[in-house]
Every structure is written in structure tokens, then in C-alpha cells.
Write a protein that holds these residues in place. Structure first.
Motif, short mmCIF file in Angstrom:
data_model
loop_
_atom_site.label_atom_id
_atom_site.label_comp_id
_atom_site.label_asym_id
_atom_site.label_seq_id
_atom_site.Cartn_x
_atom_site.Cartn_y
_atom_site.Cartn_z
N ARG A 230 -6.82 95.13 -15.75
CA ARG A 230 -5.56 95.25 -14.98
C ARG A 230 -4.33 95.00 -15.85
O ARG A 230 -3.30 94.52 -15.37
N LEU A 231 -4.45 95.34 -17.12
CA LEU A 231 -3.31 95.13 -18.03
C LEU A 231 -2.45 96.38 -18.18
O LEU A 231 -1.45 96.36 -18.91
N TRP A 256 -14.46 98.39 -24.20
CA TRP A 256 -13.05 98.20 -23.83
C TRP A 256 -12.14 98.74 -24.94
O TRP A 256 -11.13 99.39 -24.67
N TRP A 262 -8.67 105.71 -26.26
CA TRP A 262 -8.26 106.84 -25.39
C TRP A 262 -6.74 106.82 -25.21
O TRP A 262 -6.08 107.85 -25.17
N ARG A 263 -6.21 105.63 -25.08
CA ARG A 263 -4.76 105.50 -24.87
C ARG A 263 -4.01 106.06 -26.09
O ARG A 263 -3.08 106.85 -25.95
N TYR A 266 -4.37 109.99 -26.12
CA TYR A 266 -3.50 110.76 -25.22
C TYR A 266 -2.03 110.73 -25.68
O TYR A 266 -1.30 111.70 -25.50
N PHE A 322 -1.78 100.63 -7.53
CA PHE A 322 -2.88 100.65 -8.51
C PHE A 322 -4.06 101.40 -7.91
O PHE A 322 -4.24 101.45 -6.70
N HIS A 324 -8.35 102.04 -9.16
CA HIS A 324 -9.39 101.83 -10.16
C HIS A 324 -9.68 103.15 -10.90
O HIS A 324 -9.64 104.22 -10.29
N ASN A 325 -10.01 103.06 -12.20
CA ASN A 325 -10.20 104.27 -13.00
C ASN A 325 -11.28 105.20 -12.46
O ASN A 325 -11.09 106.41 -12.38
N MET A 329 -10.66 109.15 -11.11
CA MET A 329 -11.37 110.36 -11.52
C MET A 329 -11.88 111.12 -10.30
O MET A 329 -11.80 112.35 -10.24
N ALA A 332 -8.92 112.70 -8.21
CA ALA A 332 -8.29 113.79 -8.95
C ALA A 332 -9.19 115.03 -8.93
O ALA A 332 -8.74 116.15 -8.68
N ASP A 358 2.14 106.41 -16.75
CA ASP A 358 2.44 106.70 -18.15
C ASP A 358 2.18 108.20 -18.32
O ASP A 358 1.08 108.66 -18.03
N ALA A 361 -1.06 109.18 -20.48
CA ALA A 361 -2.37 108.84 -19.89
C ALA A 361 -2.58 109.57 -18.57
O ALA A 361 -3.69 110.01 -18.26
N ASN A 362 -1.51 109.69 -17.78
CA ASN A 362 -1.66 110.32 -16.47
C ASN A 362 -1.94 111.82 -16.63
O ASN A 362 -2.84 112.38 -16.03
N GLY A 365 -5.43 112.23 -17.90
CA GLY A 365 -6.42 111.99 -16.84
C GLY A 365 -6.49 113.17 -15.88
O GLY A 365 -7.58 113.61 -15.49
C1 FAD Z 1 -6.22 111.00 -12.98
C2 FAD Z 1 -5.96 109.78 -13.85
C3 FAD Z 1 -4.66 109.31 -14.01
C4 FAD Z 1 -4.39 108.19 -14.81
N1 FAD Z 1 -3.10 107.77 -14.96
C5 FAD Z 1 -2.83 106.71 -15.76
C6 FAD Z 1 -1.50 106.27 -15.96
O1 FAD Z 1 -0.53 106.84 -15.44
N2 FAD Z 1 -1.30 105.17 -16.74
C7 FAD Z 1 -2.33 104.53 -17.36
O2 FAD Z 1 -2.09 103.54 -18.07
N3 FAD Z 1 -3.60 104.95 -17.23
C8 FAD Z 1 -3.89 106.01 -16.44
N4 FAD Z 1 -5.19 106.41 -16.29
C9 FAD Z 1 -6.25 105.75 -17.06
C10 FAD Z 1 -6.94 104.56 -16.36
O3 FAD Z 1 -7.33 104.91 -15.06
C11 FAD Z 1 -6.05 103.32 -16.28
O4 FAD Z 1 -5.51 103.03 -17.54
C12 FAD Z 1 -6.86 102.10 -15.82
O5 FAD Z 1 -7.44 102.34 -14.57
C13 FAD Z 1 -5.95 100.88 -15.74
O6 FAD Z 1 -6.70 99.78 -15.32
P1 FAD Z 1 -6.96 98.56 -16.30
O7 FAD Z 1 -5.67 98.09 -16.88
O8 FAD Z 1 -7.78 97.56 -15.55
O9 FAD Z 1 -7.78 99.27 -17.44
P2 FAD Z 1 -8.97 98.79 -18.41
O10 FAD Z 1 -10.17 99.51 -17.97
O11 FAD Z 1 -9.04 97.32 -18.53
O12 FAD Z 1 -8.54 99.44 -19.81
C14 FAD Z 1 -7.64 98.76 -20.70
C15 FAD Z 1 -6.45 99.62 -21.00
O13 FAD Z 1 -6.83 100.79 -21.70
C16 FAD Z 1 -5.99 101.86 -21.32
N5 FAD Z 1 -6.83 102.91 -20.71
C17 FAD Z 1 -7.96 102.72 -20.00
N6 FAD Z 1 -8.50 103.90 -19.67
C18 FAD Z 1 -7.67 104.85 -20.16
C19 FAD Z 1 -7.71 106.26 -20.15
N7 FAD Z 1 -8.69 106.96 -19.56
N8 FAD Z 1 -6.69 106.93 -20.75
C20 FAD Z 1 -5.69 106.25 -21.37
N9 FAD Z 1 -5.62 104.91 -21.41
C21 FAD Z 1 -6.60 104.22 -20.82
C22 FAD Z 1 -4.99 101.33 -20.31
O14 FAD Z 1 -3.82 100.98 -21.01
C23 FAD Z 1 -5.72 100.11 -19.77
O15 FAD Z 1 -4.87 99.12 -19.27
C24 FAD Z 1 -5.47 107.54 -15.48
C25 FAD Z 1 -6.77 108.03 -15.31
C26 FAD Z 1 -7.02 109.12 -14.50
C27 FAD Z 1 -8.43 109.61 -14.33
#
Ligand code: FAD
Length: 440
Positions: A230-231, A256, A262-263, A266, A322, A324-325, A329, A332, A358, A361-362, A365
Motif C-alpha cells: 500500500r505504498l 516485490w 515494473w514501475r 513503465y 484504492f 488491489h492489483n 487486472m 480492466a 500515475d 503505471a496506469n 496496466g
Molecule cells: C489497470 C491497472 C491500472 C493501474 N494503475 C496504477 C496507477 O495508476 N498507479 C500505480 O502506482 N499503479 C498502478 N497499477 C499497478 C498496481 O496495481 C499498483 O501499483 C498496486 O496495486 C499498488 O498497491 P501496493 O502499493 O500495495 O503495491 P505493491 O504490490 O506493494 O507493489 C509495490 C509498488 O510497486 C509498484 N507497482 C506494483 N505493481 C506495479 C505494476 N504492475 N506497474 C507499475 N508499478 C507497480 C507500485 O509503486 C507499488 O506501490 C495499475 C495496475 C493495473 C492492472
């Protein structure tokens, strides 16, 4: 009295005093530094909802930065307006030796920064910029022929082979805090001054327990568990440092770390292929004849599709900002493939609602889910929202939390039949890709 010479550090996606690359370089020079934040009216004016959780998040982060600077005997200069006009005012009022800031890779930001640099240079003021929000930027990780990677796995391999302690070392900004100008604090604009109202924002914590990260690979796909960091909002606005986050990932969990790569990936894609902001990464996918049924879209947005996992995700998004990832998916994919609605509609809805929104990333995704992205889900793979539910929310804890009427007669009927929608999506995509091939 002579006006003293100062430098300016301009905060943007890096709202912190510790381990901040550009700030470190500004402070180290030895010229007093004025820390500046601009509420960019070009960005704020585009937000149609005046109750915007992100604006409130930024507002809180700015208040907290200002308080920390006050404890150091300094202040945060906060302006509201168009950056170019603000700099034009500032150079009239102050003798500015240089302006420092960190890189931003979004197309709007790149244009804005080029204009500011050009303007400052005309007045003989250097504009120094630094990498801060990613570990590797631009063309630091490329294929052996120097071209950008467009597939994640080889990019990741190269990333992992290149990274070393130099790239993840923190900048000891705190050593130089005596270089901030000494000034009494100035009043900060309120949310109302900016044209916004208070929201129900619940600010997520800035830290994560090591236990969550240590088990991340086992828990990350289950939306009912507190199994991810959730960061994201903190990485988005730089209230935490990516270098410190990666240090933690290297110590605790490679899965992780993978997500943090991945970040970077993108951000690199958006930088090299800015056309993705409005079009498909793979042009063939711009041939898909989207149905764009507005009634279906409204049901999806509200979380009333009759598919419990999709509805739970959309309701979580609407209520908290918020999602969940795993559920991102699923929702979307459902929008693009089951409902044949243009991924850009969903992308824009997420952009309006996500606290961690962002662009890089958005967009990544959404294009992944639609199949149009650089390293995307193949078009013929259509998630079954019910199979995803059975797999990732077996005890229905997540679904029951967000869709309490599920399993009662009050719950909506499915908007489309899964098997019908799956076949229709595959046929529609196939025909569009063939048409593109034939027209090339
Ligand atoms: C359709 C779609 C839209 C998304 N839109 C965004 C968005 O606008 N902003 C965003 O930060 N993430 C986005 N994500 C990626 C991901 O869903 C979120 O980063 C994640 O759910 C945030 O939760 P967390 O901080 O607990 O992540 P964790 O699972 O703890 O991951 C750690 C960090 O890694 C980065 N991260 C994780 N997964 C991805 C990923 N697939 N792509 C890029 N970075 C990632 C984020 O900064 C995240 O906080 C999207 C994914 C999808 C499928």
C-alpha cells in the motif's frame, strides 16, 4: 540593502526532505536554498471534481514539508499558478543563482520543464535536473543495440545485472539542511484557496511492516489479505524514496522487487513511446471497433455488473481511491473484453479516482489488460471473473465486504454472459488484427 543570492529547489513528485537527489545537489553547493512548491493551475484546472483525494493528499504533504522546514528555521515557498509565470515573478523579486529539480517523465511535465528551462536560460539562470523517482531512467537500461526494451523479462534481467549499491544509495540530504534559507514561515494556501473541498481521504501509512514484504510472494494476489505494501501513493508523490524502497525489497523479497522494476519499466516506456498516452502501443489494436455502450460503462463504474469480483473492486475504488492489483487486472479486462469498451474510458475513470494515479503505471496496466500494450496479455486470454473469484477470494471475504447484497435477490443479474462475451471478444479482436494486417 543588497538582495542576497539564492538557489531554488522546486518540489514536484518528490515531496520529502530525505534522500532527495535534486535537493541534495542544490543544498551541497553552499548557496542558500529556497524550497519551492507550485500548485500548478494548468493541472488543477483540469480536475472536474472539486473533492479530489489526491489534491488533499498533496495539500497534507505540503503542510508536513512546511512544518519540517519550519523546525529547521526555514520555510516552504508555496505558489499557485502557471509555473512559467511564477518563475517570471520570482526572477524579478530575487537574485537566483540556479534552479534545481528532479526529472518528471510525463509528456506534459517534459514540455513544461523545457519551457521553464528555456525561460530561465534566457535570463542566464541554469536549470539543473536529476534522476530521483526511478532507479534507472530514459536509456540507462537498453538492449545491446541501444534501443529501448519493449518486453519486460529481458528488461528486468538487464536491470538486475546493472543495479549495484551506487544506484540505490540514499542521498544524505540531512547533512546539508543548514543551507536552507532562514526565514519565518509564510501562510500556506488552504484547500479552499485552491478551489477544492475536504474529502474523506484516509491517508495510507508511509511505512510497511517487514512481515508483509517477507510474505509478499505468497499473499499479494489475495485482495482480502493485507498482503501488499500500500505504498503506491507515497511512491507516486515521492513522500518516500524509491532507493530506500528498493533497498528493502533487495533485503526481503525478490517478487516485490519485481513489481518495483515494473514501475521503472513503465516509466521508461512512457518516456520512449509517448504516443501511448493517447493511442495503443501496438497500432493494430486501434482497429478494434469498441462498442462503447454508455449504459454498460455506467454499470461498470458503479460496481453493478452482476460479477461480484468486478463489482467489489469498483466499489472499493469508489469508496477508498484504492483497488488491489489483482482486482485492477480483472476489472480492466472485463471492461475491454467482456463489454468491448475502449480501454481509454477505463483508464480515464481510474485516473479520476485512484489516489495512486500515475500516468505511466496506469496506462501500462490498462494497455496490458486490453492487449494493446508492449508486453500485454494475449488478446485470446480472457479472464473469467468467476474463476478469478474462486481462485483469489475463495472464502468470498473481499466480495462480501464490498458487495453485501451478493447472493441475495437484490443483486444485479450479469450484464453479459461470460461465454458469449469471451467468444465475442476473441472474434472481434481477431477480425480487427486481421484487418490491420491486410491494410498495411
Ligand atoms: C489497470 C491497472 C491500472 C493501474 N494503475 C496504477 C496507477 O495508476 N498507479 C500505480 O502506482 N499503479 C498502478 N497499477 C499497478 C498496481 O496495481 C499498483 O501499483 C498496486 O496495486 C499498488 O498497491 P501496493 O502499493 O500495495 O503495491 P505493491 O504490490 O506493494 O507493489 C509495490 C509498488 O510497486 C509498484 N507497482 C506494483 N505493481 C506495479 C505494476 N504492475 N506497474 C507499475 N508499478 C507497480 C507500485 O509503486 C507499488 O506501490 C495499475 C495496475 C493495473 C492492472
Amino acid at each position: 540593502m543588497d538582495t542576497p543570492i539564492v538557489s531554488i529547489f522546486w518540489f514536484r513528485r518528490d515531496l520529502r526532505l530525505t534522500d532527495n537527489a535534486g535537493l541534495y545537489h542544490a543544498l551541497k553547493v553552499g548557496i542558500p536554498v529556497i524550497p519551492l512548491f507550485i500548485y500548478d493551475s494548468d493541472i488543477l484546472e483540469q480536475l472536474s471534481d472539486r473533492e479530489d483525494r489526491r489534491v488533499q493528499f498533496i495539500h497534507q504533504a505540503i503542510e508536513s514539508l512546511a512544518e519540517s522546514l519550519q523546525l529547521l528555521g526555514s520555510y516552504l515557498l508555496v505558489k499557485h499558478g502557471k509555473p512559467l509565470e511564477i518563475f517570471s515573478q520570482l526572477i524579478q523579486e530575487k537574485k537566483i543563482a540556479a534552479v534545481y529539480t528532479n526529472h518528471d517523465y510525463e509528456p506534459y511535465a517534459q514540455q513544461r520543464d523545457a519551457a521553464v528551462e528555456h525561460y530561465l536560460n534566457k535570463h542566464a539562470i541554469p536549470f539543473h535536473t536529476y534522476k530521483d523517482q526511478v532507479i534507472f531512467e530514459k536509456s540507462e537500461i537498453t538492449k545491446p543495440d541501444g534501443k529501448p526494451y519493449t518486453v519486460f523479462t529481458p528488461y528486468k534481467k538487464r536491470w538486475l545485472n546493472t543495479v549495484n549499491s551506487f544506484y540505490v544509495k540514499s542521498y544524505p540530504t540531512e547533512k546539508y539542511t543548514s543551507q536552507f534559507v532562514t526565514m519565518p514561515p509564510e501562510p500556506l494556501p488552504t484547500l479552499k484557496d485552491l478551489g477544492f473541498r475536504e474529502t474523506d481521504l484516509r491517508t495510507p501509512g508511509k511505512s510497511v511492516t517487514e512481515k508483509i514484504i517477507a510474505h509478499y510472494d505468497k499473499t499479494r494476489d489475495y485482495p482480502a489479505l493485507a498482503g501488499t505494501s500500500r505504498l503506491s501513493v507515497h511512491l507516486r508523490f515521492g513522500t518516500i524514496s524509491i532507493r530506500q524502497t528498493v533497498q528493502l525489497a533487495q533485503k526481503l523479497n525478490v517478487t516485490w522487487l519485481n513489481e518495483l522494476i515494473w514501475r521503472d519499466f513503465y516509466h521508461m516506456i512512457l518516456y520512449h513511446f509517448p504516443h501511448v498516452e493517447s493511442g495503443a502501443f501496438k497500432p493494430a489494436y486501434d482497429y478494434i471497433p469498441w462498442q462503447n455502450n454508455e449504459n454498460h460503462f455506467a454499470h461498470w463504474c458503479a460496481g453493478n455488473t452482476g460479477y461480484p469480483l468486478v463489482d467489489a473492486g469498483m466499489r472499493e475504488l469508489n469508496v477508498t481511491g484504492f483497488m488491489h492489483n489483482r482486482v485492477r487486472m480483472v476489472v480492466a479486462s472485463f471492461l475491454c473484453k467482456h463489454l468491448l469498451i475502449d480501454w481509454r474510458w477505463g483508464e480515464a475513470y481510474f485516473a479520476a479516482k485512484l489516489l495512486d494515479y500515475d500516468l505511466a503505471a496506469n496506462n501500462g496496466g490498462w494497455q496490458w489488460a486490453a492487449g494493446s500494450g508492449c508486453d500485454a496479455a494475449p488478446y485470446f486470454r480472457v479472464f473469467s471473473p468467476l474463476a478469478q473469484l474462486q481462485k483469489f477470494d475463495k472464502q468470498y471475504l473481499y466480495v462480501k465486504k464490498w458487495v453485501p447484497e451478493w447472493e441475495s435477490s437484490n443483486y444485479s443479474k450479469p450484464l453479459v454472459d461470460h461465454e458469449f462475451a469471451r467468444k465475442r471478444a476473441i472474434n472481434t479482436y481477431k477480425a480487427a488484427l486481421t484487418e490491420y494486417k491486410n491494410n498495411k
